[in-house]
Design an enzyme around this catalytic site. Structure first.
Site, PDB file in Angstrom:
ATOM      1  CB  SER A  51     -49.697  38.771  -2.333  1.00  0.00           C
ATOM      2  OG  SER A  51     -48.728  38.049  -1.620  1.00  0.00           O
TER       3      SER A  51
HETATM    4  N1  SAH Z   1     -46.313  34.483  -3.416  1.00  0.00           N
HETATM    5  C1  SAH Z   1     -47.342  33.815  -2.680  1.00  0.00           C
HETATM    6  C2  SAH Z   1     -47.638  34.527  -1.377  1.00  0.00           C
HETATM    7  C3  SAH Z   1     -47.539  33.588  -0.268  1.00  0.00           C
HETATM    8  S1  SAH Z   1     -47.668  34.260   1.350  1.00  0.00           S
HETATM    9  C4  SAH Z   1     -48.574  33.610  -3.540  1.00  0.00           C
HETATM   10  O1  SAH Z   1     -48.603  34.029  -4.695  1.00  0.00           O
HETATM   11  O2  SAH Z   1     -49.513  32.994  -3.030  1.00  0.00           O
HETATM   12  C5  SAH Z   1     -46.005  34.122   1.907  1.00  0.00           C
HETATM   13  C6  SAH Z   1     -45.427  32.740   2.033  1.00  0.00           C
HETATM   14  O3  SAH Z   1     -44.088  32.910   2.524  1.00  0.00           O
HETATM   15  C7  SAH Z   1     -46.123  31.819   3.021  1.00  0.00           C
HETATM   16  O4  SAH Z   1     -46.570  30.670   2.351  1.00  0.00           O
HETATM   17  C8  SAH Z   1     -45.029  31.487   4.057  1.00  0.00           C
HETATM   18  O5  SAH Z   1     -45.075  30.146   4.519  1.00  0.00           O
HETATM   19  C9  SAH Z   1     -43.750  31.750   3.260  1.00  0.00           C
HETATM   20  N2  SAH Z   1     -42.550  32.040   4.055  1.00  0.00           N
HETATM   21  C10 SAH Z   1     -42.438  32.841   5.138  1.00  0.00           C
HETATM   22  N3  SAH Z   1     -41.165  32.846   5.582  1.00  0.00           N
HETATM   23  C11 SAH Z   1     -40.438  32.042   4.743  1.00  0.00           C
HETATM   24  C12 SAH Z   1     -39.071  31.630   4.688  1.00  0.00           C
HETATM   25  N4  SAH Z   1     -38.166  32.036   5.567  1.00  0.00           N
HETATM   26  N5  SAH Z   1     -38.691  30.789   3.691  1.00  0.00           N
HETATM   27  C13 SAH Z   1     -39.588  30.332   2.771  1.00  0.00           C
HETATM   28  N6  SAH Z   1     -40.900  30.676   2.782  1.00  0.00           N
HETATM   29  C14 SAH Z   1     -41.328  31.521   3.756  1.00  0.00           C
END
Ligand code: SAH
Length: 202
Positions: A51
């Site tokens: 993000s």
């Molecule tokens: N906080 C992260 C942002 C990752 S993007 C960072 O600092 O990089 C969002 C992530 O949410 C993705 O990797 C995706 O696979 C995950 N995601 C989406 N739906 C989800 C769910 N139901 N349970 C767990 N993870 C999920």
């Protein structure tokens, strides 16, 4: 990066210090490292993104409400960057990710940075996680179309759920758990990868 966060309205010094301390370039591929401190989201593999720093800071600030967090859950570990930031602002951090390969890489990075108060787990945030009750805060790092009400049940009274919410346009949304029911506050527009259900094993 921190000066720009300040200019953009982030004012919680605890969050700003944590963002200053965690090296964002460590969480992205070497080829992208030169852009790691720009205010942009970047690819991290498996079609997911890390993000924007501003969004990470804002969601941490909203979750913290300027008081100390004992236990927080992040849904969507991705590359582990936000979990590392959270390790400096909460006592216990739980972070779950549905894609196993991303989780594996995040786990290694968090260990190298000695974020010993972070526990990561391969799990689906759209199903129950009752064992973590009561949480002071939950940050969902993926965009949902509808409010996942079961997550509110995991919060302690006065706890916060921070989630990007919306169908065509997503807004960073703060849900405050009350003694009875909850209050919903809509903040700025954001752009997140979708909140999906089910776990991915590779
Ligand atoms: N906080 C992260 C942002 C990752 S993007 C960072 O600092 O990089 C969002 C992530 O949410 C993705 O990797 C995706 O696979 C995950 N995601 C989406 N739906 C989800 C769910 N139901 N349970 C767990 N993870 C999920």
């Amino acid at each position: 990066m921190v000066d720009r966060l300040r200019e953009n309205g982030v004012s919680d010094e605890v969050v700003l210090q944590a963002m200053n301390a965690i090296p964002r370039h460590f969480f992205v591929e070497e080829a992208l490292a030169s852009r790691a401190y720009d205010d942009v989201s970047l690819p991290i593999g498996s079609g997911q993104t890390i993000s924007r720093p501003l969004t990470v800071a804002r969601s941490c600030e909203l979750a913290r409400t300027r008081s100390s967090i004992r236990r927080i859950l992040e849904i969507g570990t991705g590359c582990g960057y936000q979990a590392a930031v959270l390790s400096l602002i909460a006592k216990e951090v739980y972070s779950i990710e549905r894609i196993s390969s991303l989780l594996g890489r995040a786990r290694v990075k968090l260990r190298k940075l000695k974020c010993h108060n972070v526990q990561v787990k391969h799990a689906d945030g759209s199903s129950g996680l009752e064992s973590l009750f009561p949480l002071d805060a939950i940050i969902v790092a993926a965009g949902a179309v509808e409010l996942p009400e079961h997550l509110i049940d995991l919060l302690a009274e006065d706890g916060r759920l921070i989630i990007p919410l919306g169908k065509d346009t997503q807004f960073l949304t703060e849900v405050k758990k009350l003694k009875v029911g909850y209050e919903l506050i809509q903040h700025e527009e954001v752009s997140f990868v979708p909140f999906l259900s089910g776990v991915v094993v590779k």
